[in-house]
Design an enzyme around this catalytic site. Sequence first.
Site, mmCIF file in Angstrom:
data_model
loop_
_atom_site.group_PDB
_atom_site.id
_atom_site.type_symbol
_atom_site.label_atom_id
_atom_site.label_comp_id
_atom_site.label_asym_id
_atom_site.label_seq_id
_atom_site.Cartn_x
_atom_site.Cartn_y
_atom_site.Cartn_z
ATOM 1 N N ARG A 66 18.055 4.937 -38.533
ATOM 2 C CA ARG A 66 19.185 3.993 -38.565
ATOM 3 C C ARG A 66 19.957 3.926 -37.221
ATOM 4 O O ARG A 66 20.274 2.649 -36.672
ATOM 5 C CB ARG A 66 20.008 3.979 -39.482
ATOM 6 C CG ARG A 66 19.552 3.512 -40.963
ATOM 7 C CD ARG A 66 20.113 4.376 -42.140
ATOM 8 N NE ARG A 66 19.498 5.729 -42.137
ATOM 9 C CZ ARG A 66 18.497 6.099 -42.649
ATOM 10 N NH1 ARG A 66 17.681 5.162 -43.457
ATOM 11 N NH2 ARG A 66 17.844 7.479 -42.472
ATOM 12 N N THR A 67 20.586 4.922 -36.932
ATOM 13 C CA THR A 67 21.380 4.991 -35.808
ATOM 14 C C THR A 67 20.531 4.351 -34.232
ATOM 15 O O THR A 67 21.169 3.304 -33.835
ATOM 16 C CB THR A 67 21.974 6.253 -35.280
ATOM 17 O OG1 THR A 67 22.612 6.710 -36.652
ATOM 18 C CG2 THR A 67 23.048 6.206 -34.251
ATOM 19 N N LYS B 159 11.725 21.597 -19.623
ATOM 20 C CA LYS B 159 11.645 22.766 -18.389
ATOM 21 C C LYS B 159 12.769 23.475 -18.181
ATOM 22 O O LYS B 159 12.968 24.081 -17.350
ATOM 23 C CB LYS B 159 11.412 21.725 -17.290
ATOM 24 C CG LYS B 159 10.287 20.780 -17.296
ATOM 25 C CD LYS B 159 9.985 19.780 -16.150
ATOM 26 C CE LYS B 159 8.936 18.792 -16.444
ATOM 27 N NZ LYS B 159 9.003 17.754 -15.422
ATOM 28 N N ARG C 79 22.308 11.357 -28.869
ATOM 29 C CA ARG C 79 22.099 12.253 -30.012
ATOM 30 C C ARG C 79 21.728 13.377 -29.603
ATOM 31 O O ARG C 79 20.610 13.447 -28.813
ATOM 32 C CB ARG C 79 21.494 11.549 -31.108
ATOM 33 C CG ARG C 79 21.247 12.505 -32.262
ATOM 34 C CD ARG C 79 20.722 12.078 -33.461
ATOM 35 N NE ARG C 79 21.576 11.217 -34.160
ATOM 36 C CZ ARG C 79 21.307 10.628 -35.656
ATOM 37 N NH1 ARG C 79 20.202 10.817 -35.998
ATOM 38 N NH2 ARG C 79 22.235 9.929 -36.126
ATOM 39 N N HIS D 122 29.794 12.227 -36.013
ATOM 40 C CA HIS D 122 28.766 11.155 -36.019
ATOM 41 C C HIS D 122 30.062 9.765 -36.228
ATOM 42 O O HIS D 122 30.008 9.284 -37.390
ATOM 43 C CB HIS D 122 28.151 11.195 -37.296
ATOM 44 C CG HIS D 122 26.925 10.282 -37.059
ATOM 45 N ND1 HIS D 122 26.633 9.310 -36.083
ATOM 46 C CD2 HIS D 122 25.669 10.171 -37.761
ATOM 47 C CE1 HIS D 122 25.753 8.392 -36.402
ATOM 48 N NE2 HIS D 122 25.025 8.951 -37.333
#
Length: 307
Positions: free
Chosen positions: A57-58, A87, A109, A137
Site C-alpha cells: 500500500r505505502t 555491497k 522505507r 510510520h
Amino acid sequence: MRHTLKAQQFDAKLISVLFKRADELQALSIDKRRHQKLGGLLQGKMMFLVFFEPSTRTRISFAAAGQHLGMQVVSTENAQISSSLVKGESLEDTIQVLSEYQPDVIVMRHFEANAAERAAAVSGVPIINAGDGAGQHPTQALLDLYTIYREAGSMTGLNIALGTDLLHSRALRSLIYLLAKVGGNHLILVSPKELRLASDVKTYLKKRGTTFEETDKLEYALKKADVIYWNRIQKERFTGEIPPQTFVIGPQHLPLIKPEAFIMNALPRIDEILTTVDKDPRAAYFRQAGNGMFIRMALLEWTLELL
Ligand code: ASP
C-alpha cells in the site's frame, strides 16, 4: 526543508490543512475530468521511492499519488537486496548520492528505527519516512487519523480501542503519538502482557493528558469502543518465539460492537480479523487504505511547499 519523520511533528493546524486538501482531492477524483484538474499540480517534479522493506500500500499509493498529480516517479522496491547496501554502502552515502540526481522528494522505507532521521541529516531534499523498522510510520498515522475523521465525523471525544501488538507495530506507535497530539480521546490498549505499549509512548500520553487503560479483555474493549484499530502481530520483529494471535475479531463479536463504531486495520490483515467480518459496513479497513492515497497526495503538495 519539509521532512516527514515522525507523527508528533504534525500539529492540529497542519493536520486540518492536510485533511481539507485530501477531502478536496477525494471530491475531484470522482469527477471524470480529474486528470485535467489534478494533472498539472506537481508537473515537472520528481519523486524517488526507495524501499528497503516489503510494502504494498505505502509504495503503490505514493506512486499513484505522485502520478495523479503529474510527478515523475523512480522506484526501487527491493533495495535491501538490489541496492549497494548489499555491497556494504551506508544509508548516508546512498542518500547523498540519490540527492545528487535531483529528485524533489525521497520517500524511504527502512528496516532500522531512526533511519529516516539519519537520511534527513544528510539529504539535500525532503525525506518522507514510509516506515522505519519498529520505529514510526507517520504517513500511516495521518491516513488513520484522516479515516477516523471521515468515518466518525470527529477526531475527539472517542473511545479508541487499539490492539494487538502494541509493542512492535510502528503504525500503532505513530497513531498513538498523533492521537496524543490531537488530544481529547480515551485509549483502550488491548494486548497480551508481553506485547504492551512501550513506556516511552505511555509517558508521552501522560504528558499530553490523553487518558488510557490497558486490558486483555477483548469483549469489554469492543463494547466500549467507538473506533476499533486492530493490527496484526508483527512477526518480522521477533527474534525468539512468535506468540499466537489470541485477540481475533470474528462475526460473533459484531453484535457487541456499537452500531456507529467502525473497525480499522493498517493492513496486511493476517488472522486478527476474520474475513467473515469484511461484509459488515462497520469494517472500514479497505476504505482506510483508499484514504491513504489522498492524504499522501496532500502530503506531497505540503512537502513541495504548495500547501
Ligand atoms: N503496513 C503497515 C506497516 O508497514 C502495518 C503492518 O505491516 O502491519 O507498518
